[in-house]
Every structure is written in structure tokens, then in C-alpha cells.
Enzyme design. Structure first.
Site, PDB file in Angstrom:
ATOM      1  N   PRO A 113     -35.743  67.357 -41.877  1.00 36.51           N
ATOM      2  CA  PRO A 113     -35.277  66.246 -42.716  1.00 36.51           C
ATOM      3  C   PRO A 113     -36.159  66.069 -43.939  1.00 36.51           C
ATOM      4  O   PRO A 113     -37.395  66.111 -43.839  1.00 36.51           O
ATOM      5  CB  PRO A 113     -35.372  65.043 -41.776  1.00 36.51           C
ATOM      6  CG  PRO A 113     -35.171  65.627 -40.416  1.00 36.51           C
ATOM      7  CD  PRO A 113     -35.844  66.977 -40.468  1.00 36.51           C
ATOM      8  N   CYS A 114     -35.531  65.877 -45.107  1.00 32.98           N
ATOM      9  CA  CYS A 114     -36.274  65.955 -46.363  1.00 32.98           C
ATOM     10  C   CYS A 114     -36.613  64.613 -46.983  1.00 32.98           C
ATOM     11  O   CYS A 114     -37.210  64.556 -48.055  1.00 32.98           O
ATOM     12  CB  CYS A 114     -35.465  66.772 -47.380  1.00 32.98           C
ATOM     13  SG  CYS A 114     -33.868  66.028 -47.788  1.00 32.98           S
ATOM     14  N   GLN A 115     -36.239  63.488 -46.343  1.00 33.83           N
ATOM     15  CA  GLN A 115     -36.468  62.193 -46.978  1.00 33.83           C
ATOM     16  C   GLN A 115     -37.933  61.960 -47.325  1.00 33.83           C
ATOM     17  O   GLN A 115     -38.256  61.348 -48.344  1.00 33.83           O
ATOM     18  CB  GLN A 115     -35.979  61.053 -46.061  1.00 33.83           C
ATOM     19  CG  GLN A 115     -34.474  61.015 -45.876  1.00 33.83           C
ATOM     20  CD  GLN A 115     -34.019  61.841 -44.686  1.00 33.83           C
ATOM     21  OE1 GLN A 115     -34.717  62.775 -44.267  1.00 33.83           O
ATOM     22  NE2 GLN A 115     -32.856  61.523 -44.141  1.00 33.83           N
TER      23      GLN A 115
END
Length: 417
Positions: free
Chosen positions: A120-122
Site C-alpha cells: 500500500p502506497c499511502q
């Protein structure tokens, strides 16, 4: 024997779609979202039934003529078991390895050719950091690459593909990327990191992503040369065959034959059934804003800023930042703006270019911008589908990566014989 791969942080399977379409065999897909896991299982059904010339049975499901349970009963249980609904963590890794080991044994697979996945890149994205009070310094997702390293150490794939947002390069002053490279080298890999833009690989979207590729230190591999696509098409070539719908409406019938782009890219095929051409409902004030945004682009080719809207339509207190929060997907440009997961919350940044419709993109339109084929079905409901689409790697870009790696891997295996 086909090339094999493991897909972790799999999402809906954007990366895996590129590898499956190039003939790779999936050992396991690891994903924590239940809706995305169902999407992956349904896609496994598609590939199995296609391989056995039984796509008519898959299309029955898309037409709601059979249930999901009936669809799943048409394929070997082992295919469905390859989708592992697991949240990766330090505590879950040993159990996960046991599941993957069991899958390898049941498929009679000795070695893993490729590991793919993007955590996940958040925590690395510029927008995510801007909205965080502490710049996401303490977000545990910052260190999911350590779990990626554990999979590398366990299965020693010949090559790995690690995908993330460009913000990874600058997050914490570049410290995360520096440590990531160090950890992957410690696991026995040489690696190279490049920013690729999906628009160079047949995707009608301006989407830049960090693609880090590593290979076993003594293997002699190198970062592959991806074949770029130079044809010129416009966003209207993605959308023009779909019927007009109002907010909250849906349609399951194409409006016209596929465009040249849709045929050439493989997004729409002759036997396809239209699904998910469904738009979310909108309040009337938002529709009025959409009309202003569309009209301004169509008449003057200008992006309307939020602060330029009529005062009666401005309800947000913030008038100094995120002024492009309402944005039309312009049909007369060669690329759309980057598709992100926020589309699952609202569609203001992805407004359909037809002022008569005055709505945000349908699920299928969003999927096409990401280059998902029309025969790709998203499970879990509309909000889940938008989230899966926004988080995905565009399949056409993944296909370019998988194709280039396939050439290197096949040459290497040929020389080893």
C-alpha cells in the site's frame, strides 16, 4: 513448464493480469481485502474457462444467469485456493509460508521465477503525506517492504518486481528507499529503480510509477528494456462506445462497435459482455459544478479552479489548496489524469466529458482508463470496485514488464539446459 510467480499485496490483480496474459502460472495471490480476493478468484475462473474453450459459461455469470458459487464450481478448487485472504504482518508470515509451500507442493513447483507486488502506497504518496499531521512518520505501512524481503529470503525468486508511487523517492528524505535497497541487497539481489509512465505502454493515462526490479546477484540479469507503444489515440477512443447514462443509472449494452484503440489494446473483444457500466448518484449541486467544469474545458480548454466557481456552489471552507478537486476527464487529450483510490470516496476528480450526462465516471470507464479489459469483473460492490481499480497497476503496463522479463527468463533457462 510455464514460468511461475507469486503475487503479494495483490489487490484486484493489475500486476498479475500482465503476467497471466503472458502465460505465467500463478502459485499464490496474497491479498487482505475480501472483495479483491473474490475478484482474483473470479479472474482465475476466466483464465481456466478460456483455456478450455468454455468462455460461454463465464459470460453466463456476467449476465447473472448463474451464481458466483455455480461459476466457482466449474473450476478446480486448487485454483480458488491459490487466492490467500491474508493480512501480511510479522505475526502472519510463518502461517502464510506454510500455505504457499502447500500450494507449491500441490502444483509440483520447485522454484519461483518471479515475485511481484507493491505494498500500500499511502504512506509514500505526496498527497497522503500532505494530509497527515505528522507526515505519516509513524505509519506501519512505511515498513511493509520488510515483509517483501522475508518472501524474497524464503523463496529466492530469480527476479522480483516491486511497484510503488514516485513519492517513495522522497519519503523521509529518501531514507525509506535507501533502506529498502539495502534490505533487498542483503537478501541476495542486485536491483535498479526507474520511474515508468503507463502512457508509454498503451495506457491512455498519465500515471507515473516507481518500478524497482531486482535479480539474483549471480544471475547475470539486468533491468529489462520495455517495448514502448507510440500509437496516438485520444481518451474519447476509450469511452465513445459506451451508452450515455445518468447518475445512479447503469447499462449492460454497448452503444456502438469498439474503436480501433479498444480492439488493438485488447480492452474490448468481440465476445465481451458489458458489466459495471454503473454510475454513482450525485446531488444536484455537484452536477451543477460538473457542468461548469465541463463547459469551461470544452469552450476554452481551461481547468476550472474551485475558487472560480459561483459563490453559491462553493461549500468547502478551504479555498487555498486542492483547487483542482473537480476535474473533467477530457475526451480530446491523449491521456487522462492519474487514477487513484480516492475515486472510491467521490468522483469529483473524474468527471465524464459529456455535459449532458453531468456525472463522474462509471466503474467500467474507470477500469478502462486503467486498461482493464471489459471481461475483467470486479467483485465486492461498487465502492470496493472503485477502490480496487484506483489501487491497481495498469494491466497493459504490467504486460509490458512481464513480456520483457519473460524473454530474459526463457533465455536464461534455455542456457541452463
Amino acid at each position: 513448464m510455464p514460468l511461475t510467480y507469486i503475487d503479494i499485496f495483490a489487490g484486484a490483480g493489475g500486476l498479475t493480469e500482465g503476467f497471466r496474459s503472458n502465460g505465467y502460472e500463478a502459485i499464490a495471490h496474497v491479498e487482505m481485502m475480501p472483495g479483491a480476493c473474490l475478484t482474483l478468484k473470479t479472474r482465475e475462473c476466466y483464465y481456466y474457462l478460456k483455456r478450455h474453450n468454455r468462455l460461454g459459461e463465464y459470460n453466463k455469470y456476467l449476465k447473472h444467469e448463474i451464481s458466483r458459487e455455480e461459476l466457482y464450481s466449474l473450476v478446480p478448487q486448487s485454483l480458488l485456493d491459490s487466492v490467500l485472504n491474508v493480512t501480511m504482518s510479522k505475526e502472519s508470515m510463518q502461517d502464510l509460508f506454510a500455505l504457499i509451500d502447500s500450494l507449491k507442493e500441490s502444483k509440483n513447483i520447485d522454484e519461483v521465477d518471479v515475485l511481484v507486488g507493491g505494498p500500500p502506497c499511502q504512506a509514500y504518496s505526496l498527497v497522503g503525506r500532505a494530509r497527515s499531521k505528522n507526515n505519516m512518520e509513524n505509519d506501519p505501512r512505511n515498513y511493509l517492504y520488510m515483509l517483501y524481503k522475508e518472501v524474497l529470503k524464503k523463496y529466492h525468486p530469480r527476479i522480483f518486481v516491486f511497484e510503488n508511487v514516485p513519492g517513495l523517492l522522497t519519503a523521509k528524505g529518501g531514507a525509506y528507499l535507501k533502506d529498502m535497497k539495502s534490505q533487498f541487497r542483503d537478501a541476495g539481489y542486485k536491483l535498479e529503480c526507474n520511474i515508468l509512465n503507463s502512457k508509454e505502454y498503451g495506457v491512455l493515462q498519465n500515471r507515473r510509477r516507481v518500478i524497482l526490479i531486482g535479480w539474483q546477484t549471480e544471475s547475470g540479469f539486468s533491468y529489462p528494456q520495455l517495448r514502448k507503444v507510440k500509437e496516438e489515440y485520444l481518451v474519447k477512443d476509450l469511452l465513445s462506445d459506451l451508452p450515455p447514462i445518468a447518475p445512479g443509472e447503469s447499462s449492460n449494452h454497448y452503444d456502438s462497435p469498439p474503436t480501433e484503440y479498444l480492439k488493438k489494446s485488447g480492452i474490448r473483444k468481440k465476445e465481451d459482455v458489458l458489466t459495471w457500466h454503473e454510475a454513482r448518484p450525485h446531488i444536484e449541486r455537484d452536477r451543477e459544478i460538473y457542468k461548469h467544469v465541463i463547459s469551461t474545458w470544452n469552450n476554452s480548454k481551461q481547468r476550472l479552479r474551485y475558487s472560480d466557481l459561483p459563490e453559491e456552489l462553493c461549500t468547502h471552507k478551504n479555498r487555498s489548496s486542492f483547487l483542482d478537486r473537480f476535474k473533467v476527464v477530457a475526451s480530446d487529450l491523449p491521456t487522462a489524469q492519474t487514477m487513484v483510490a480516492h475515486i472510491s470516496k467521490d468522483g469529483h476528480y473524474y468527471i465524464h466529458p459529456d455535459i449532458k450526462q453531468a456525472r463522474s465516471l462509471s466503474v467500467r470507464e474507470a477500469a478502462r482508463i486503467q486498461s482493464f479489459p471489459d471481461n475483467f469483473y470486479f467483485e465486492g460492490g461498487r465502492t470496493s470496485a472503485y477502490l480496487q481499480i484506483g489501487n491497481a497497476v495498469p494491466p497493459l503496463m504490467a504486460e509490458a514488464i512481464a513480456s520483457s522479463l519473460k524473454h530474459e527468463l526463457m533465455e536464461k533457462k534455455k542456457n541452463e539446459r
